[in-house]
Design an enzyme around this catalytic site. Structure first.
Site, PDB file in Angstrom:
ATOM      1  N   CYS A 178       0.849  -1.182   0.000  1.00 51.02           N
ATOM      2  CA  CYS A 178       0.000   0.000   0.000  1.00 51.02           C
ATOM      3  C   CYS A 178       0.881   1.227   0.000  1.00 51.02           C
ATOM      4  O   CYS A 178       2.068   1.154   0.266  1.00 51.02           O
ATOM      5  CB  CYS A 178      -0.887  -0.019   1.229  1.00 51.02           C
ATOM      6  SG  CYS A 178      -1.672  -1.606   1.487  1.00 51.02           S
TER       7      CYS A 178
ATOM      8  N   ARG B  11       1.468   1.537  -6.228  1.00 54.66           N
ATOM      9  CA  ARG B  11       1.748   0.566  -5.153  1.00 54.66           C
ATOM     10  C   ARG B  11       0.538  -0.286  -4.815  1.00 54.66           C
ATOM     11  O   ARG B  11       0.655  -1.433  -4.429  1.00 54.66           O
ATOM     12  CB  ARG B  11       2.197   1.311  -3.892  1.00 54.66           C
ATOM     13  CG  ARG B  11       3.617   1.763  -3.929  1.00 54.66           C
ATOM     14  CD  ARG B  11       4.004   2.306  -2.594  1.00 54.66           C
ATOM     15  NE  ARG B  11       4.020   1.267  -1.574  1.00 54.66           N
ATOM     16  CZ  ARG B  11       5.109   0.720  -1.074  1.00 54.66           C
ATOM     17  NH1 ARG B  11       6.271   1.113  -1.511  1.00 54.66           N
ATOM     18  NH2 ARG B  11       5.046  -0.206  -0.151  1.00 54.66           N
TER      19      ARG B  11
ATOM     20  N   TRP C 291      -3.784  -2.142  -1.273  1.00 58.64           N
ATOM     21  CA  TRP C 291      -3.730  -3.416  -2.000  1.00 58.64           C
ATOM     22  C   TRP C 291      -4.233  -4.443  -0.994  1.00 58.64           C
ATOM     23  O   TRP C 291      -3.553  -4.763  -0.030  1.00 58.64           O
ATOM     24  CB  TRP C 291      -2.291  -3.714  -2.426  1.00 58.64           C
ATOM     25  CG  TRP C 291      -2.144  -4.900  -3.316  1.00 58.64           C
ATOM     26  CD1 TRP C 291      -2.261  -4.926  -4.675  1.00 58.64           C
ATOM     27  CD2 TRP C 291      -1.822  -6.236  -2.916  1.00 58.64           C
ATOM     28  NE1 TRP C 291      -2.041  -6.195  -5.146  1.00 58.64           N
ATOM     29  CE2 TRP C 291      -1.770  -7.025  -4.089  1.00 58.64           C
ATOM     30  CE3 TRP C 291      -1.579  -6.856  -1.690  1.00 58.64           C
ATOM     31  CZ2 TRP C 291      -1.484  -8.382  -4.072  1.00 58.64           C
ATOM     32  CZ3 TRP C 291      -1.295  -8.215  -1.669  1.00 58.64           C
ATOM     33  CH2 TRP C 291      -1.251  -8.958  -2.857  1.00 58.64           C
TER      34      TRP C 291
ATOM     35  N   ASN D 153       0.459  -0.296   6.514  1.00 54.02           N
ATOM     36  CA  ASN D 153       1.013  -1.103   5.437  1.00 54.02           C
ATOM     37  C   ASN D 153       1.585  -2.359   6.087  1.00 54.02           C
ATOM     38  O   ASN D 153       2.414  -2.247   6.989  1.00 54.02           O
ATOM     39  CB  ASN D 153       2.137  -0.276   4.771  1.00 54.02           C
ATOM     40  CG  ASN D 153       2.510  -0.822   3.426  1.00 54.02           C
ATOM     41  OD1 ASN D 153       1.987  -1.844   3.005  1.00 54.02           O
ATOM     42  ND2 ASN D 153       3.413  -0.135   2.752  1.00 54.02           N
ATOM     43  N   GLY D 154       1.126  -3.536   5.679  1.00 54.87           N
ATOM     44  CA  GLY D 154       1.641  -4.769   6.277  1.00 54.87           C
ATOM     45  C   GLY D 154       0.516  -5.701   6.673  1.00 54.87           C
ATOM     46  O   GLY D 154      -0.643  -5.456   6.338  1.00 54.87           O
TER      47      GLY D 154
ATOM     48  N   GLU E 289      11.657 -13.421 -19.031  1.00 55.60           N
ATOM     49  CA  GLU E 289      11.279 -12.029 -18.797  1.00 55.60           C
ATOM     50  C   GLU E 289      10.287 -11.540 -19.867  1.00 55.60           C
ATOM     51  O   GLU E 289       9.317 -10.848 -19.557  1.00 55.60           O
ATOM     52  CB  GLU E 289      12.547 -11.158 -18.780  1.00 55.60           C
ATOM     53  CG  GLU E 289      12.335  -9.665 -18.680  1.00 55.60           C
ATOM     54  CD  GLU E 289      11.556  -9.210 -17.451  1.00 55.60           C
ATOM     55  OE1 GLU E 289      11.274 -10.021 -16.560  1.00 55.60           O
ATOM     56  OE2 GLU E 289      11.189  -8.019 -17.411  1.00 55.60           O
TER      57      GLU E 289
ATOM     58  N   LYS F 231       6.555 -10.198 -18.970  1.00 57.16           N
ATOM     59  CA  LYS F 231       6.044  -8.875 -19.381  1.00 57.16           C
ATOM     60  C   LYS F 231       4.689  -9.035 -20.065  1.00 57.16           C
ATOM     61  O   LYS F 231       3.762  -8.289 -19.798  1.00 57.16           O
ATOM     62  CB  LYS F 231       7.013  -8.171 -20.348  1.00 57.16           C
ATOM     63  CG  LYS F 231       8.262  -7.632 -19.762  1.00 57.16           C
ATOM     64  CD  LYS F 231       8.093  -6.416 -18.883  1.00 57.16           C
ATOM     65  CE  LYS F 231       7.866  -6.744 -17.451  1.00 57.16           C
ATOM     66  NZ  LYS F 231       8.924  -7.118 -16.597  1.00 57.16           N
TER      67      LYS F 231
ATOM     68  N   GLU G 244       1.831 -10.185 -17.491  1.00 51.36           N
ATOM     69  CA  GLU G 244       1.390  -9.292 -16.417  1.00 51.36           C
ATOM     70  C   GLU G 244       0.610  -8.087 -16.913  1.00 51.36           C
ATOM     71  O   GLU G 244      -0.237  -7.576 -16.195  1.00 51.36           O
ATOM     72  CB  GLU G 244       2.531  -8.904 -15.465  1.00 51.36           C
ATOM     73  CG  GLU G 244       3.579  -8.004 -16.006  1.00 51.36           C
ATOM     74  CD  GLU G 244       4.670  -7.698 -14.976  1.00 51.36           C
ATOM     75  OE1 GLU G 244       4.399  -7.680 -13.775  1.00 51.36           O
ATOM     76  OE2 GLU G 244       5.813  -7.475 -15.404  1.00 51.36           O
TER      77      GLU G 244
ATOM     78  N   HIS H 298      11.214 -32.048 -24.609  1.00 50.96           N
ATOM     79  CA  HIS H 298      10.862 -32.876 -23.443  1.00 50.96           C
ATOM     80  C   HIS H 298       9.427 -32.646 -22.990  1.00 50.96           C
ATOM     81  O   HIS H 298       9.074 -33.007 -21.876  1.00 50.96           O
ATOM     82  CB  HIS H 298      11.847 -32.609 -22.296  1.00 50.96           C
ATOM     83  CG  HIS H 298      13.260 -32.927 -22.664  1.00 50.96           C
ATOM     84  ND1 HIS H 298      13.724 -34.211 -22.838  1.00 50.96           N
ATOM     85  CD2 HIS H 298      14.316 -32.118 -22.955  1.00 50.96           C
ATOM     86  CE1 HIS H 298      14.994 -34.187 -23.194  1.00 50.96           C
ATOM     87  NE2 HIS H 298      15.380 -32.918 -23.273  1.00 50.96           N
TER      88      HIS H 298
ATOM     89  N   LYS I  63       3.357  -2.615  -7.170  1.00 46.78           N
ATOM     90  CA  LYS I  63       4.756  -2.394  -7.544  1.00 46.78           C
ATOM     91  C   LYS I  63       5.729  -2.978  -6.524  1.00 46.78           C
ATOM     92  O   LYS I  63       6.715  -3.596  -6.890  1.00 46.78           O
ATOM     93  CB  LYS I  63       4.983  -0.888  -7.712  1.00 46.78           C
ATOM     94  CG  LYS I  63       6.378  -0.529  -8.181  1.00 46.78           C
ATOM     95  CD  LYS I  63       6.618  -1.000  -9.597  1.00 46.78           C
ATOM     96  CE  LYS I  63       8.022  -0.670 -10.075  1.00 46.78           C
ATOM     97  NZ  LYS I  63       8.355  -1.448 -11.281  1.00 46.78           N
TER      98      LYS I  63
HETATM   99  O1  M6R Z   1      11.160  -4.522  -6.243  1.00 45.65           O
HETATM  100  P1  M6R Z   1      11.667  -5.862  -6.680  1.00 45.65           P
HETATM  101  O2  M6R Z   1      12.655  -5.757  -7.801  1.00 45.65           O
HETATM  102  O3  M6R Z   1      12.230  -6.657  -5.546  1.00 45.65           O
HETATM  103  O4  M6R Z   1      10.403  -6.622  -7.227  1.00 45.65           O
HETATM  104  C1  M6R Z   1      10.453  -7.957  -7.613  1.00 45.65           C
HETATM  105  C2  M6R Z   1       9.227  -8.364  -8.398  1.00 45.65           C
HETATM  106  O5  M6R Z   1       8.076  -8.217  -7.614  1.00 45.65           O
HETATM  107  C3  M6R Z   1       9.073  -7.555  -9.677  1.00 45.65           C
HETATM  108  O6  M6R Z   1      10.195  -7.639 -10.481  1.00 45.65           O
HETATM  109  C4  M6R Z   1       7.835  -8.040 -10.470  1.00 45.65           C
HETATM  110  O7  M6R Z   1       8.062  -9.324 -10.954  1.00 45.65           O
HETATM  111  C5  M6R Z   1       7.516  -7.063 -11.605  1.00 45.65           C
HETATM  112  N1  M6R Z   1       6.113  -6.792 -11.625  1.00 45.65           N
HETATM  113  C6  M6R Z   1       7.880  -7.560 -12.939  1.00 45.65           C
HETATM  114  O8  M6R Z   1       7.575  -6.690 -13.957  1.00 45.65           O
END
Ligand code: M6R
Length: 613
Positions: free
Chosen positions: A2, A27, A74, A100-101, A486, A490, A493, A509, A608
């Site tokens: 959050c 966030r 969140w 937050n938490g 990666e 992308k 997500e 396999h 984020k």
């Molecule tokens: O802040 P961080 O780099 O530790 O975050 C790690 C992942 O949560 C972050 O890379 C996530 O996979 C992204 N949404 C990818 O685009």
């Protein structure tokens, strides 16, 4: 996950808090709220949905005052509706909290509080905190004492900010563990509080970061910081160099696209000041790597989550190849629970954009307990990962706001390349000629990234061809195997298209059974040591009717004849090729999601910074 913002000063708190929340909406964005001290009482507005709903509510029913706190949520406990949105008032309406938490013991606390007569109005865990504070206040404690008592009863990690109508000249903030940061912004006759820098950067660059188990009493005149037990703590004010404008979208429709295009600059900044091209040397002073330490290290664990973990996988190839140290890459959430074999000759390298990812931080703590040397590659200045580490490399990419990480993926690739060279030199694993060659390749990186970006128009055309896809396979090998992971991450997500990244050699396999005319197969096949293997992958996919999209080196006629579409990248030294091969995949995901009309910067269910387990 959050976002938190607070203000105390002489100005109207409402626009300052709302504006700060806007900067933190990435966030968490399922609900939002704010509380302001207005004429001696606390006024709260909150609603489900995005911040614009809250802004509209505030317009309909304004609230004004010089002290305020706000929150974007969140959801963890209770669905994202107005009643569960923060801030949460106690039963008297005299105290209000944003949090937050996760309160891990909230069920038992809730039962206990209910027995004592507390009436709960939300399904959140947060509400127990405000009831605990209120109960302590009833016994005659000051706000500060009551908050300490409440916090000492909580299990889990927390960032909280509290306001009381009876002590209107202060806001109290506290942090326990790694549920995200709490930063205090020092103004002139006014003070700011936030979970993240971008929320308050436009007001001040002077910041104090709270450590775990610290509490700040913030008044207009300044802040007093103490431990949760009440021990005063001297603090250091840091001046932040991040440009507040870089946290704005500017001419771009989405942060993600802006951040993709910022990669020429972020890669330039990544190299700047760290590379001595004349002598072929890398300079990473904050890593605190001495030759004695370099020679002592027997193994490196890279720990990270999501995109950062994929950067780590590239790092494994580079460090093993250049510095000849065995490297394992571990996902933070796995590492922390599997009792890894670590000693003082092990270096644990955390990679994290936010520096606040709970699983990564917990893994770092596990490594610390076992006596490892702790390093971090981190973007967010002053973040917990940066502070926990014995040495760090700062990413130099500026704030990354888009939930889908882009520039904070390519920068650590270069950081890891530099780390590998530096380590190799300190260990005597590399001769001067090799070192100078590797270092000299770094100067090419920003321009190569720029040439990838220049091809955005071509990528957009390929995106149009894939917009209706329901599933996609991404294949890579060697240093570009993580590029496949990666690229797939992308796509999934932000476009919600199912996508899988796979080591190309594993296709036979099992996954090859998936290939038919409907599934696009993205094959990462630049001119690198795995090129021939990847080319035969294209042939195998074509032989089964697959639609092949190749990422290939400019001028590769074999590939242009074999593939259905090609995403061209400039010729790049192979160890740096993951920097260029990923850029068209970032743009591809972006344009597919844009064509599908999706909310690219705030994709569903994501946040984020993942500050909960
Ligand atoms: O802040 P961080 O780099 O530790 O975050 C790690 C992942 O949560 C972050 O890379 C996530 O996979 C992204 N949404 C990818 O685009």
């Amino acid at each position: 996950m959050c976002g938190i913002v607070g203000y105390i000063g002489e100005k109207d708190a409402t626009p300052i808090v709302l504006n700060g929340l806007k900067k933190l909406e990435y966030r968490g964005y399922d609900s939002a709220g704010l509380a302001v001290l207005e004429n001696g009482h606390i006024e709260v507005r909150r609603d489900a949905g995005k911040l614009e709903r809250l802004a509209a509510l505030v317009q309909e029913s304004p609230l004004h005052g010089q002290v305020g706190i706000g929150h974007t949520r969140w959801a963890t406990h209770g669905e994202p509706n107005a009643g569960n949105a923060h801030p949460h008032l106690g039963m008297t309406g005299d105290v209000v909290i944003v949090h937050n938490g996760i309160v891990e013991n909230y069920l038992e606390l809730k039962e206990e509080l209910k027995e004592k007569g507390a009436v709960f109005t939300s399904e959140t865990d947060t509400e127990v905190i405000v009831h605990l504070i209120e109960r302590s206040l009833m016994t005659g404690k000051t706000l500060e004492e009551a908050i300490r008592c409440a916090l000492l009863r909580l299990r889990g990690a927390h960032g909280i900010v509290v306001l009381s109508k009876d002590e209107p000249d202060k806001i109290i903030a506290a942090r326990i563990g790694n549920a995200g940061g709490v930063v205090i912004g020092m103004g002139d006759g006014e003070m700011y509080i936030a979970s993240d820098l971008p929320a308050i950067l436009e007001h001040t660059r002077k910041m104090v970061f709270l450590e775990s188990r610290q509490m700040a009493v913030v008044t207009r005149a300044g802040a007093r910081i103490s431990t949760l037990e009440g021990e005063p703590i001297p603090y250091e004010v840091q001046t932040i160099s991040w440009d507040p404008v870089s946290a704005e979208k500017g001419e771009y429709r989405h942060f993600m696209r802006k951040e993709i295009h910022e990669q020429v600059r972020s890669l330039t900044d990544t190299i700047a000041g760290r590379v001595d091209f004349d002598h072929g040397r890398i300079n990473l002073p904050k890593l605190n790597l001495t030759p004695a330490l370099a020679q002592r290290i027997e193994r490196i664990y890279i720990i990270a989550c999501g995109t950062a973990a994929y950067a780590g996988m590239v790092g494994k190839v580079l460090i093993e190849r250049i510095a000849r140290v065995p490297v394992e890459v571990d996902i933070g959430s796995e590492f922390r629970y599997r009792d890894p074999i670590i000693n003082e000759n092990t270096a644990v390298l955390a990679i994290s954009q936010s520096g606040e990812t709970a699983d990564t931080l917990a893994a770092m703590e596990e490594a610390r307990e076992k006596g490892a040397v702790l390093w971090a590659i981190v973007n967010a200045i002053g973040s917990q990962a940066m502070r926990l580490a014995d040495g760090f490399i700062s990413m130099q990419v500026g704030p990354e706001i888009g939930v889908a990480s882009t520039k904070a993926y390519t920068a650590p690739l270069v950081d890891l390349y530099m780390l590998a060279i530096h380590l190799a030199e300190q260990r005597g694993e590399i001769n001067e000629w090799e070192r100078k060659g590797l270092v000299s390749d770094l100067r090419l990186v920003p321009d190569l990234a720029g040439r990838c970006l220049d091809r955005e128009g071509e990528v957009e055309i390929v995106a149009q061809a894939l917009v209706e896809a329901r599933s996609a396979l991404y294949l890579g090998r060697g240093v570009n195997m993580p590029t496949a992971y990666e690229g797939a991450l992308k796509l999934k997500e932000i476009s919600y298209i199912h996508a899988e990244g796979y080591p190309a050699g594993e296709m036979k396999h099992g996954p090859i059974a998936l290939i038919d005319g409907d599934i696009p197969v993205v094959v990462i096949a630049p001119q690198d040591p795995w090129y021939e293997k990847m080319f035969s992958q294209i042939e195998q996919a074509k032989a089964r009717g697959g639609q092949v999209i190749a990422v290939a080196t400019e001028g590769d006629k074999r590939i242009s004849a074999a593939a259905d579409h090609v995403l061209w990248v400039p010729e790049t030294p192979w160890m740096l090729s993951p920097v260029t091969t990923v850029i068209p995949l970032q743009m591809l995901a972006y344009h597919i999601a844009a064509l599908r009309g999706l909310d690219i910067d705030q994709p569903r269910n994501l946040a984020k910074s993942v500050t909960v387990e």
